[in-house]
Scaffold this motif. Structure first.
Motif, mmCIF file in Angstrom:
data_model
loop_
_atom_site.group_PDB
_atom_site.id
_atom_site.type_symbol
_atom_site.label_atom_id
_atom_site.label_comp_id
_atom_site.label_asym_id
_atom_site.label_seq_id
_atom_site.Cartn_x
_atom_site.Cartn_y
_atom_site.Cartn_z
ATOM 1 N N VAL A 1 0.835 -1.202 0.000
ATOM 2 C CA VAL A 1 0.000 0.000 0.000
ATOM 3 C C VAL A 1 0.872 1.255 0.000
ATOM 4 O O VAL A 1 0.683 2.163 -0.815
ATOM 5 C CB VAL A 1 -0.953 0.001 1.214
ATOM 6 C CG1 VAL A 1 -1.762 1.295 1.254
ATOM 7 C CG2 VAL A 1 -1.891 -1.199 1.162
ATOM 8 N N MET B 1 -7.684 -0.449 -3.716
ATOM 9 C CA MET B 1 -7.874 0.966 -4.038
ATOM 10 C C MET B 1 -9.015 1.190 -5.027
ATOM 11 O O MET B 1 -9.470 2.329 -5.185
ATOM 12 C CB MET B 1 -6.578 1.550 -4.609
ATOM 13 C CG MET B 1 -5.487 1.717 -3.591
ATOM 14 S SD MET B 1 -3.929 2.281 -4.336
ATOM 15 C CE MET B 1 -2.820 2.149 -2.926
ATOM 16 N N LYS C 1 -11.295 4.041 -0.049
ATOM 17 C CA LYS C 1 -10.626 5.333 -0.220
ATOM 18 C C LYS C 1 -9.747 5.710 0.971
ATOM 19 O O LYS C 1 -8.820 6.508 0.821
ATOM 20 C CB LYS C 1 -11.675 6.444 -0.443
ATOM 21 C CG LYS C 1 -12.557 6.208 -1.668
ATOM 22 C CD LYS C 1 -11.730 6.008 -2.934
ATOM 23 C CE LYS C 1 -12.603 5.714 -4.147
ATOM 24 N NZ LYS C 1 -11.788 5.400 -5.347
ATOM 25 N N VAL D 1 -7.882 0.525 2.913
ATOM 26 C CA VAL D 1 -7.082 -0.116 1.872
ATOM 27 C C VAL D 1 -6.117 -1.123 2.486
ATOM 28 O O VAL D 1 -5.932 -2.222 1.957
ATOM 29 C CB VAL D 1 -6.314 0.941 1.052
ATOM 30 C CG1 VAL D 1 -5.325 0.270 0.106
ATOM 31 C CG2 VAL D 1 -7.285 1.801 0.257
#
Length: 274
Positions: free
Chosen positions: A33, A213, A217, A222
């Motif tokens: 991420v 994703m 948001k 995520v």
């Protein structure tokens, strides 16, 4: 499905594959991420090639592959970060430079010594079913370290990921946390090499983050979704590999791809409804 899972878990080597694979998948997805948001998504591919080069040299000289590759890949991650921070090279160019060089060195060393043996091929293309009890124990220990540091430094990593300038202004040691992300990624890549191989390991870093994703948001949403998607895709990929006798690493990547396409379709449907 349940019957297949019970049958798979009756084999000790498959149990080892599930334990080691799920842990590495979770670590890769969490770090992925931050890497994707910081535009370092291909660092996994570059470091995996560095790891292949180090493994080739280690096998050629009869050294322990992991004992050699872990420090080499960690130093490469640190070196790569320093190059891009100094502005001498863009991140994608630096990754491509190191990746191609390390892969070329590994291939030359291999061709001059052992040739394309089973050990080298397993690190190149993955051989998760060949994970030894030592590999699993090492995966558990290092995965616990990676996961623990990620959770402990979560807020700092969040700040560094989204706005380095603001984080630096508030007193966050941006350089330290960038190095931490690079080191944790390097360790995860080395662990995942045995499972996915140098050619496919970057998929564990990129796919879960990009998939999550599409729908979520918030950073936390995520991160949580990436962990769940990564673990779920790994289990389903392993199950399909066992059922249809397909390569485990490739099966896991294909399941990740299908999941990404489904989440993308879900995102598109949501936009249409609005």
């Amino acid at each position: 499905m349940t019957g297949v899972m019970i049958e798979m878990l009756s084999y000790p080597f498959l149990v080892r594959a599930f334990v080691g694979g799920i842990l590495v998948s979770l670590c890769a997805s969490l770090l992925g991420v931050s890497l994707v948001l910081k535009r370092y998504s291909m660092i996994g591919d570059g470091l995996s090639h560095v790891s292949f080069g180090a493994l080739s040299i280690a096998i050629a000289f009869g050294w322990s592959p992991l004992a050699v590759s872990i420090p080499v890949v960690v130093m490469s991650a640190f070196f790569l970060l320093r190059i891009t921070e100094n502005g001498r090279l863009k991140s994608d160019a630096a990754i491509a430079l190191i990746s191609a060089s390390a892969l070329a060195i590994g291939i030359i060393v291999t061709s001059m010594t052992t040739g394309m043996t089973t050990d080298i091929s397993s690190y190149m293309f993955g051989s998760i079913l060949a994970m030894s009890p030592f590999d699993v124990k090492l995966s558990i220990v290092l995965s616990a370290v990676v996961f623990g540091l990620f959770v402990f430094c979560y807020h700092k990593l969040f700040a560094v990921t989204f706005d380095e300038s603001f984080a630096k202004a508030t007193g966050v040691r941006v350089g330290f946390y960038n190095v931490l992300i690079a080191v944790l990624t390097a360790v995860t890549i080395v662990l995942g090499m045995r499972m996915m191989g140098a050619m496919l390991i970057s998929s564990l870093v990129i796919f879960p983050a990009l998939t999550s994703m599409r729908v979520w948001k918030s950073f936390r949403g995520v991160v949580i979704s990436s962990g769940l998607v990564s673990a779920g895709c790994f289990v389903l990929g392993m199950t399909l590999s066992y059922t249809f006798s397909t390569p485990a690493g490739a099966s896991i990547v294909v399941v990740n791809l299908i999941c990404f396409l489904l989440f993308t379709a879900w995102q598109a449907a949501g936009r249409i409804r609005r």
